[in-house]
Design a protein around this motif. Structure first.
Motif, PDB file in Angstrom:
ATOM      1  N   ASP A  86      52.891  20.440  53.577  1.00 41.39           N
ATOM      2  CA  ASP A  86      53.540  21.511  52.995  1.00 41.39           C
ATOM      3  C   ASP A  86      52.776  22.830  53.056  1.00 41.39           C
ATOM      4  N   ASP A  89      53.782  25.057  49.104  1.00 39.97           N
ATOM      5  CA  ASP A  89      54.722  24.536  48.053  1.00 39.97           C
ATOM      6  C   ASP A  89      54.766  25.580  47.004  1.00 39.97           C
ATOM      7  N   ASP A 213      56.359  17.685  49.791  1.00 46.12           N
ATOM      8  CA  ASP A 213      56.064  18.248  48.300  1.00 46.12           C
ATOM      9  C   ASP A 213      55.158  17.404  47.527  1.00 46.12           C
TER      10      ASP A 213
HETATM   11 CA    CA Z   1      57.757  22.436  49.207  1.00 51.12          CA
END
Ligand code: CA
Ligand code: IPD
Length: 265
Positions: A86, A89, A213
């Motif tokens: 990611d 995030d 995530d």
């Molecule tokens: Ca994310």
């Protein structure tokens, strides 16, 4: 620290340094923002630049490894190793100049996450973990808060980008809020899970977060002694991710399960 953890950390640091250097000093530069799944789901040119840098560094160090990234999807490869990325995030926080956002990089071997690095860039904090070997914030070994009863638990959560889903999330929240110490909505799933790991919150739950995530931060939390799972014994997943120390995990699970938090209407 394993070689995978070290490499994930090095790359997350380089991407974080690039983002800090290039981040607009004034928030919300309109030309730099596009939307994805809904008008509130933003992606910036720097999300893409960060992921591109991370992909280049991974492939330079380990040609042939597979990479799954939030912005670029899955890149095929022959290797048993897959990197889960990611690039930012907490993009909305990034956009508004709020300090809760992170670069998250996890390493899977044969489908199992073995290493992770979460660089909470604005705070200068690097969370790392290696499967079976622990979780750290910088040089400090992490332990989540033990034995907090539900009524005294500080619980982090988040909301999706879809309006109908948010209405359900708000409904679930009205049942949770009176039963806990308080709620925090930080704006980054990865940071929330690292906050469970280092005891800044006692628990975290959210419907609808994506694998990138929580891939790295989930290992950080688990290696800090937290339980991370889904509803009714399922492994944690995008339907529901729930994380807390043993005991509190079960209490929060039993509060959430009858509320059916995985529904969208
Ligand atoms: Ca994310
Ligand atoms: C979001 C953050 C947020 C969570 C959302 C995620 P993004 O990721 O983790 O905390 O509530 O569900 O989508 O869009 O900033 O990468």
């Amino acid at each position: 620290m394993t070689d995978f953890t070290r490499l994930a950390e090095d790359i997350a640091r380089e991407a974080g340094d690039m983002l800090l250097a290039k981040r607009p000093t004034m928030s919300v530069a309109p030309g730099a923002v596009q939307t994805k799944s809904s008008p509130t789901d933003v992606v910036t040119t720097l999300d893409r630049a960060s992921e591109q840098l991370i992909r280049q560094r991974i492939l330079a160090a380990r040609p042939g490894d597979r990479i799954l990234g939030e912005e670029g999807g899955e890149a095929p490869g022959e290797s048993d190793v897959r990197w889960v990325v990611d690039p930012i995030d907490g993009t909305v926080n990034f956009l508004y100049g709020l300090p809760e956002w992170a670069v998250s990089i996890a390493v899977e071997v044969n489908g199992r996450i073995v290493a992770g690095a979460v660089n909470v860039v604005p705070r200068g904090e690097m969370f790392t973990a290696a499967l079976g070997e622990g979780a750290w914030l910088g040089g400090e070994r992490l332990r989540c808060n033990p034995a907090v009863p539900l009524g005294q638990a500080l619980v982090a959560t988040g909301f999706g980008y879809d309006s109908a889903r948010r209405a359900v999330q708000a409904e679930v929240l009205t049942a949770v809020l009176p039963r806990v110490r308080d709620i925090r909505r930080g704006g980054s799933c990865a940071v929330d899970l690292c906050s469970v790991a280092c005891g800044r919150v006692d628990a975290y739950y959210e419907r609808g977060v994506n694998y990138w995530d929580y891939a790295a931060a989930g290992l950080v939390a688990a290696e800090a002694g937290a339980v991370i799972g889904g509803l009714r014994g399922r492994p944690y997943n995008s339907e529901l991710t729930l994380c807390a120390a043993p005991g509190l995990f079960e209490e929060l699970h039993d509060l959430l399960a009858p509320l059916d938090p995985e529904r969208d209407t």
